[in-house]
Motif scaffolding. Structure first.
Motif, mmCIF file in Angstrom:
data_model
loop_
_atom_site.group_PDB
_atom_site.id
_atom_site.type_symbol
_atom_site.label_atom_id
_atom_site.label_comp_id
_atom_site.label_asym_id
_atom_site.label_seq_id
_atom_site.Cartn_x
_atom_site.Cartn_y
_atom_site.Cartn_z
ATOM 1 N N ARG A 112 0.551 -6.409 -6.346
ATOM 2 C CA ARG A 112 -0.817 -5.955 -6.057
ATOM 3 C C ARG A 112 -0.760 -4.793 -5.074
ATOM 4 N NH1 ARG A 112 -0.906 -11.510 -6.236
ATOM 5 N NH2 ARG A 112 -0.975 -11.843 -3.987
ATOM 6 N N THR A 113 -0.919 -3.605 -5.602
ATOM 7 C CA THR A 113 -0.677 -2.393 -4.834
ATOM 8 C C THR A 113 -1.921 -1.532 -4.755
ATOM 9 O OG1 THR A 113 1.542 -2.419 -5.799
ATOM 10 C CG2 THR A 113 0.887 -0.425 -4.613
ATOM 11 N N VAL A 114 -2.192 -1.014 -3.579
ATOM 12 C CA VAL A 114 -3.294 -0.063 -3.426
ATOM 13 C C VAL A 114 -2.740 1.251 -2.886
ATOM 14 C CG1 VAL A 114 -5.161 -1.729 -3.149
ATOM 15 C CG2 VAL A 114 -3.829 -1.026 -1.157
ATOM 16 N N LEU A 115 -3.580 2.277 -2.907
ATOM 17 C CA LEU A 115 -3.143 3.614 -2.550
ATOM 18 C C LEU A 115 -4.009 4.127 -1.403
ATOM 19 C CD1 LEU A 115 -1.370 6.021 -3.386
ATOM 20 C CD2 LEU A 115 -3.084 6.555 -5.137
ATOM 21 N N ASP A 116 -3.366 4.676 -0.377
ATOM 22 C CA ASP A 116 -4.117 5.253 0.741
ATOM 23 C C ASP A 116 -4.008 6.772 0.656
ATOM 24 O OD1 ASP A 116 -5.282 6.057 3.060
ATOM 25 O OD2 ASP A 116 -4.148 4.718 4.367
ATOM 26 N N GLU A 117 -4.982 7.370 -0.042
ATOM 27 C CA GLU A 117 -4.932 8.808 -0.305
ATOM 28 C C GLU A 117 -5.648 9.629 0.756
ATOM 29 O OE1 GLU A 117 -4.999 10.034 -4.842
ATOM 30 O OE2 GLU A 117 -6.660 8.691 -4.375
ATOM 31 N N ARG A 118 -6.075 8.990 1.824
ATOM 32 C CA ARG A 118 -6.859 9.723 2.809
ATOM 33 C C ARG A 118 -6.065 10.897 3.371
ATOM 34 N NH1 ARG A 118 -7.992 5.749 7.294
ATOM 35 N NH2 ARG A 118 -5.823 5.315 6.800
ATOM 36 N N VAL A 120 0.864 -1.182 0.000
ATOM 37 C CA VAL A 120 0.000 0.000 0.000
ATOM 38 C C VAL A 120 0.898 1.229 0.000
ATOM 39 C CG1 VAL A 120 -0.225 -0.118 2.542
ATOM 40 C CG2 VAL A 120 -1.867 1.228 1.198
ATOM 41 N N VAL A 121 0.567 2.166 -0.877
ATOM 42 C CA VAL A 121 1.373 3.386 -0.995
ATOM 43 C C VAL A 121 0.758 4.454 -0.102
ATOM 44 C CG1 VAL A 121 2.323 5.119 -2.547
ATOM 45 C CG2 VAL A 121 1.958 2.776 -3.363
ATOM 46 N N LEU A 122 1.594 5.050 0.771
ATOM 47 C CA LEU A 122 1.117 6.057 1.714
ATOM 48 C C LEU A 122 1.821 7.389 1.474
ATOM 49 C CD1 LEU A 122 1.435 3.930 5.019
ATOM 50 C CD2 LEU A 122 -0.428 3.920 3.377
ATOM 51 N N PRO A 123 1.144 8.332 0.839
ATOM 52 C CA PRO A 123 1.752 9.658 0.696
ATOM 53 C C PRO A 123 1.784 10.380 2.053
ATOM 54 C CG PRO A 123 -0.404 9.561 -0.381
ATOM 55 C CD PRO A 123 -0.140 8.200 0.163
ATOM 56 N N ILE A 124 2.885 11.072 2.312
ATOM 57 C CA ILE A 124 3.037 11.815 3.571
ATOM 58 C C ILE A 124 1.933 12.855 3.730
ATOM 59 C CG2 ILE A 124 4.516 13.495 4.753
ATOM 60 C CD1 ILE A 124 5.723 10.799 4.963
ATOM 61 N N SER A 125 1.645 13.567 2.656
ATOM 62 C CA SER A 125 0.499 14.479 2.660
ATOM 63 C C SER A 125 -0.070 14.498 1.252
ATOM 64 C CB SER A 125 0.932 15.884 3.075
ATOM 65 O OG SER A 125 1.501 16.545 1.969
ATOM 66 N N MET A 164 4.429 -1.477 3.270
ATOM 67 C CA MET A 164 3.940 -0.110 3.164
ATOM 68 C C MET A 164 4.996 0.712 2.441
ATOM 69 S SD MET A 164 2.194 0.303 6.834
ATOM 70 C CE MET A 164 2.592 -1.347 7.316
ATOM 71 N N VAL A 165 4.548 1.440 1.456
ATOM 72 C CA VAL A 165 5.474 2.242 0.658
ATOM 73 C C VAL A 165 5.173 3.699 0.969
ATOM 74 C CG1 VAL A 165 6.049 2.927 -1.677
ATOM 75 C CG2 VAL A 165 5.659 0.508 -1.148
ATOM 76 N N ILE A 166 6.116 4.364 1.640
ATOM 77 C CA ILE A 166 5.867 5.728 2.087
ATOM 78 C C ILE A 166 6.583 6.703 1.169
ATOM 79 C CG2 ILE A 166 6.242 7.324 4.001
ATOM 80 C CD1 ILE A 166 6.016 4.587 5.705
ATOM 81 N N VAL A 167 5.846 7.678 0.670
ATOM 82 C CA VAL A 167 6.457 8.650 -0.243
ATOM 83 C C VAL A 167 6.119 10.075 0.191
ATOM 84 C CG1 VAL A 167 6.522 7.114 -2.235
ATOM 85 C CG2 VAL A 167 4.492 8.486 -1.844
ATOM 86 N N GLY A 168 7.159 10.911 0.220
ATOM 87 C CA GLY A 168 7.005 12.322 0.546
ATOM 88 C C GLY A 168 7.925 13.134 -0.324
ATOM 89 N N GLU A 169 8.329 14.274 0.195
ATOM 90 C CA GLU A 169 9.140 15.198 -0.595
ATOM 91 C C GLU A 169 10.456 14.561 -1.054
ATOM 92 O OE1 GLU A 169 9.819 18.782 1.482
ATOM 93 O OE2 GLU A 169 10.577 19.834 -0.292
ATOM 94 N N LYS A 170 11.148 13.927 -0.071
ATOM 95 C CA LYS A 170 12.438 13.298 -0.354
ATOM 96 C C LYS A 170 12.334 12.311 -1.514
ATOM 97 C CE LYS A 170 13.648 11.272 3.284
ATOM 98 N NZ LYS A 170 13.967 10.808 4.644
ATOM 99 N N GLU A 171 11.322 11.432 -1.402
ATOM 100 C CA GLU A 171 11.166 10.369 -2.386
ATOM 101 C C GLU A 171 10.783 10.940 -3.749
ATOM 102 O OE1 GLU A 171 9.896 10.305 0.638
ATOM 103 O OE2 GLU A 171 11.049 8.680 1.543
ATOM 104 N N ALA A 172 9.882 11.919 -3.743
ATOM 105 C CA ALA A 172 9.434 12.490 -5.006
ATOM 106 C C ALA A 172 10.617 13.123 -5.739
ATOM 107 C CB ALA A 172 8.336 13.515 -4.757
#
Length: 645
Positions: A576-582, A551-556, A601-609
Motif C-alpha cells: 500500500r503505497t502513496v506518493l508525496d509529490e509536493r 510513501v514515495v518521496l521524489p527529491i524534486s 519512506m522510499v526516496i528517489v532522485g537522480e541516482k535512483e532514476a
RNA sequence: GCCGGUGUAGCUCAGUUGGCCAGAGCAGCUGAUUUGUAAUCAGCUGGUCGGCGGUUCGAAUCCGUCCACCGGCUCCA
C-alpha cells in the motif's frame, strides 16, 4: 528473646518488644532509610509495631505495592488534614490508596467548593505539615469509644462506617491535628512525604450508591522524592500523547460529529482500511476454526428482545422502540446479535451430528450509554462486535470453550498484547433479581468456564456479581495509555437463551435436546479494540495493518515521473503505497511522513532514476540503503509474514 | 444521569481589570526555489470567539441557559 525469620529463610534473635524499624536499622542503615512498612506473618503492619513473639518479617519498600500502599494511605490522611484546615467542618468519607496515588471522599461545608485553583495551597499545606515530622500514632479503642469520637466530631460518614464494623477494638491513627479511623499500616511519621500533587476532583457517590449523597473525591499523589513527582508528571504527559483520541485525529482514522450524535464514531478512510484488515484477519482465523458467516439486520421486533430477556433487563433505559407508521409495530435497534443468531439456528431442524454450529457476524449494535460515560472509541453508543455464537451439545462445551480461548490468545499474540489480565465473572448468588435461568444451569456454566480457564493455564481473577444476566463469562482486559482497564475479548457460556428460544437438536436416540450457547468476541468491539491498539502502538501499527505501508518521496519534482512509476510498481506488488509529490525539500517531506508514522519512506532522485533503484528509509530508524523495487517488496512481504506467522 | 473543569481559524495556542476592524505558529492556497534523509522563502485565504438569551454606551471577556468535549462517580447485554 524472640526469633525473627527473614524472607531468605535466615533467622536471628532479638529482644522481645523490638519494633520493625529497629530491626531494619540493626540490619543496615540503607534498609532502615528505605523501608516503609512491614509484613509480620503475612499481615501488613506498621514499622513501629512491637514484636513480642517468634515471627517472620518482610520489609516493604517503595518498589513493593505494600510499601507504596502504606505511603499513599498515609498521604491520604495528610491531605485530609490539609483539607480540614481550609474547610473547617468538612466531613470525611473514605480515603484509600489506589494504584497511582490516593483519594479522599469528603463533604464540603454548605456552599463551599474546591476547584483547580485551590490545588496549590492544599499541596503546600500538605508539605508544610509533612515537614513537621508528626508521628502517625496508632491507638486501639473500643467500638463505643470510636463511635463517640466521630459522633462528637459530627463525622456521620465515619460513624456509619464504624457502625457497620464488627464489635471489638478499632484502630485510630492520629498525625498532628487529624485523627482518622483506619486499619493501617502507616508510615512512622509525615516526614517521609517529600512531594505532593493534587491531581483532580470528581463527584463520587457515598458507598458507590447513586441514590445516596454525592461527595467530592479529591485525587492526589505523593512521593518520597521531589524528582519522582516530576518524573511521574512527565510520564503522564507522555501517556497523553498516546491517547487514541489524539492519534486518531492526527492520523485521520476516525472522527465524531455532534450533528450525527455523541458516541457515534465516523470511520475515516484510513481508519476504515485498518479496521477492514483486522476483520479480514479474524475472518481467516475463524474460517480455520469452522465458523460460518451470517448477516442479520440492524433492527428487530421488540418481541424478539422480550423473548431473550434483554428488553426486561435494559429496555426502559435504552434507545426507545421505533414505531412503524401504519401497523404500529415496535422495533428495537439491536443491542445484541444473539437473538438474531438464535433465530437462524431455529430456521431448520438440527441433528446432534450438525453440532457444533458456529455463526459469526461483524454485527453493529446500538446501546444507550449514559452521556457522561462516553469516551473516545472505547465507550460509544454504536459499535461493531466481532460476534459469534456457538451452538453445541453439552458434551462439546468444554472443548469449544477452549478453542475460543485459543483464538483470543492467538490474536493477542499476533498483535503483541502481552500485558492483559483475564477475569472470570460469576454471578452474585445473593442477588437473584439480577440474573435469569436456574441455579443448576448457572452452576454448570460457571464450572465449565473455570475448568476451561484452568486447563489453558490462564491466571485469572474471579469477580462475583460481574456476570452477564444470562450467564458467566471470561473476559480479557487490557490497559490503555493512562492505565485504565478495558475489556476486550469476552467468552460467555449460556444455557438460558437456548431455553428462552426453545432451541433444540435431535439426539441419536431420536429424542429432543437443548443445545448450549457460547457467546464470544475476541476483539470485543472493533472500536474499542482499535482504540487500545492505537494506544499500545502509539499509532505505529504493524506493517500488515497500517493503512499506508510506504510513501514515495521524489527529491524534486524533476523525478516525479520516476516516483510515480515506482509507486505503481510497489502497488502492483501489493504494497500500500502513496506518493508525496509536493514541491518541498526532501527534509521536509521526510519529517512530515515520519510524523504520519508511515513505516517505509522510499526516496528517489537522480541516482535512483538512473539505476532503476530506490533508497529506503524506515520510520523512526533512518536510512536503510538502496534496493530494487523487487527486493524491497520481498523484504516487506517477509516482514508481514513474520508478523502473521 | 451526577460532581468538577474546558470550549478563540482544520490543528496547537495568545488575547491583562469589559473599550478601536480578534492575533501567532503549523496546515491550506498562489508564486519563487529544483532541493539527497526530521521544518526553503514570500504573499494570500481562513474565525457568527460552541449556540441562544441577558447585563452594559460597549461583551471573546460578566450573568443565565443549552450543546459538545475532558477527568471521575454510577452504569456497561
Amino acid at each position: 528473646m524472640i526469633k525473627i525469620t527473614f524472607p531468605d529463610g535466615n533467622s536471628r534473635e532479638f529482644e522481645s518488644g523490638i519494633k520493625g524499624i529497629e530491626i531494619a536499622k540493626i540490619l543496615s542503615n540503607s534498609l532502615a532509610s528505605e523501608v516503609l512498612s512491614i509484613g509480620i506473618n503475612g499481615e501488613n503492619k506498621d514499622l513501629t509495631q512491637s514484636l513480642t513473639q517468634d515471627s517472620s518479617i518482610v520489609f516493604y519498600k517503595w518498589d513493593d505495592v505494600e510499601g507504596k500502599h502504606a505511603f499513599w494511605h498515609s498521604s491520604a490522611h495528610l491531605m485530609a488534614e490539609a483539607l480540614e484546615s481550609f474547610y473547617p467542618g468538612m466531613k470525611f468519607g473514605i480515603g484509600p490508596a489506589i494504584e497511582n496515588g490516593f483519594y479522599y471522599d469528603v463533604e464540603l461545608p454548605e456552599g463551599q467548593t474546591i476547584s483547580d485553583a485551590d490545588f496549590r495551597k492544599i499541596e503546600d499545606k500538605m508539605l508544610e505539615i509533612a515537614r513537621g515530622k508528626f508521628d502517625y500514632a496508632r491507638t486501639d479503642v473500643s467500638k463505643n469509644e470510636a463511635l463517640k469520637f466521630f459522633t462528637d466530631k459530627k463525622d456521620n460518614y465515619k460513624v456509619e462506617l464504624i457502625t457497620d464494623l464488627e464489635d471489638g477494638t478499632i484502630s485510630l491513627y492520629k498525625q498532628n491535628t487529624f485523627t482518622d479511623l483506619c486499619r493501617g499500616p502507616h508510615l512512622p511519621n509525615t516526614s517521609y512525604i517529600k512531594s505532593a500533587k493534587i491531581l483532580s476532583i470528581a463527584g463520587a457517590y457515598w458507598r458507590g450508591d447513586e441514590k445516596r449523597k454525592q461527595l467530592t473525591r479529591v485525587y492526589g499523589i505523593t512521593f518520597p522524592k521531589q524528582k519522582q513527582l516530576e518524573e511521574y508528571l512527565v510520564l503522564l504527559e507522555e501517556a497523553k500523547k498516546r491517547d487514541h483520541r489524539k492519534i486518531g485525529k492526527e492520523l485521520e482514522l476516525f472522527t465524531f460529529s455532534a450533528r450525527v450524535g455523541m458516541g457515534l464514531p465516523l470511520w475515516l478512510p484510513k481508519g476504515a482500511m485498518l479496521r477492514e484488515r483486522l476483520e479480514q484477519f479474524l475472518k481467516k482465523v475463524q474460517k480455520k476454526y469452522g465458523y460460518e458467516p451470517v448477516i442479520t439486520p440492524h433492527i428487530g421486533q421488540k418481541e424478539l428482545y422480550v423473548t431473550s430477556g434483554h428488553y426486561a433487563k435494559y429496555g426502559k433505559d435504552s434507545f426507545q422502540p421505533i414505531h412503524t407508521p401504519q401497523e404500529g409495530e415496535e422495533f428495537l435497534l439491536k443491542p445484541m446479535n444473539c437473538p438474531h443468531h438464535c433465530e437462524i439456528y431455529k430456521s431448520k431442524p438440527r441433528s446432534y451430528k450438525d453440532l457444533p454450529v458456529r455463526y459469526a457476524e461483524f454485527g453493529t449494535v446500538y446501546r444507550y450509554e449514559q452521556s457522561g460515560e462516553l469516551h473516545g472509541l472505547t465507550r460509544v453508543r454504536g459499535f461493531t462486535q466481532d460476534d459469534a455464537h456457538i451452538f453445541c451439545r453439552p458434551d462439546q462445551l468444554s472443548e469449544e470453550f477452549m478453542k475460543v480461548i485459543d483464538i483470543v490468545l492467538y490474536i493477542f499474540k499476533t498483535l503483541d498484547f502481552k500485558d492483559f489480565t483475564t477475569q472470570i465473572s460469576l454471578r452474585d448468588k445473593e442477588n437473584h433479581e439480577k440474573y435469569i435461568g436456574s441455579d443448576e444451569n448457572w452452576e454448570k456454566a460457571e464450572s465449565a468456564i473455570i475448568e476451561a480457564a484452568n486447563a489453558k493455564g490462564l491466571k485469572t481473577i474471579v469477580e462475583y456479581g460481574e456476570a452477564a444476566f444470562y450467564g458467566p463469562k471470561l473476559d480479557f482486559m487490557v490497559k490503555d495509555a493512562l492505565g485504565r482497564k478495558w475489556q476486550l475479548g469476552t467468552i460467555q457460556v449460556d444455557y438460558n437463551l437456548p431455553e428462552r428460544f426453545e432451541l433444540e437438536y435431535v439426539g441419536n436416540d431420536d429424542k429432543k435436546y437443548r443445545p448450549v450457547m457460547i457467546h464470544r468476541a475476541p476483539f470485543g468491539s472493533m472500536e474499542r479494540f482499535v482504540a487500545v491498539l492505537i494506544e499500545h502502538t502509539a499509532g505505529k501499527f504493524p506493517l500488515w495493518l497500517t493503512p499506508e505501508q510506504a510513501v514515495v518521496l521524489p527529491i524534486s519534482d524533476k523525478f516525479n515521473d520516476y516516483a510515480k512509476k515506482v509507486s505503481n510498481i510497489l502497488n502492483n506488488y501489493d504494497i500500500r503505497t502513496v506518493l508525496d509529490e509536493r514541491n518541498e525539500k526532501i527534509g521536509k517531506k521526510i519529517r512530515d511522513n515520519e510524523l504520519k508514522r508511515i513505516p517505509y519512506m522510499v526516496i528517489v532522485g537522480e541516482k535512483e532514476a538512473e539505476t532503476e533503484t530506490i533508497s529506503v528509509r524506515r520510520q523512526g530508524e533512518g536510512d536503510k540503503g538502496s534496493f530494487t523495487c523487487e527486493d524491497f517488496a520481498k523484504i516487506i512481504n517477509e516482514e508481514i509474514e513474520k508478523q502473521l506467522n
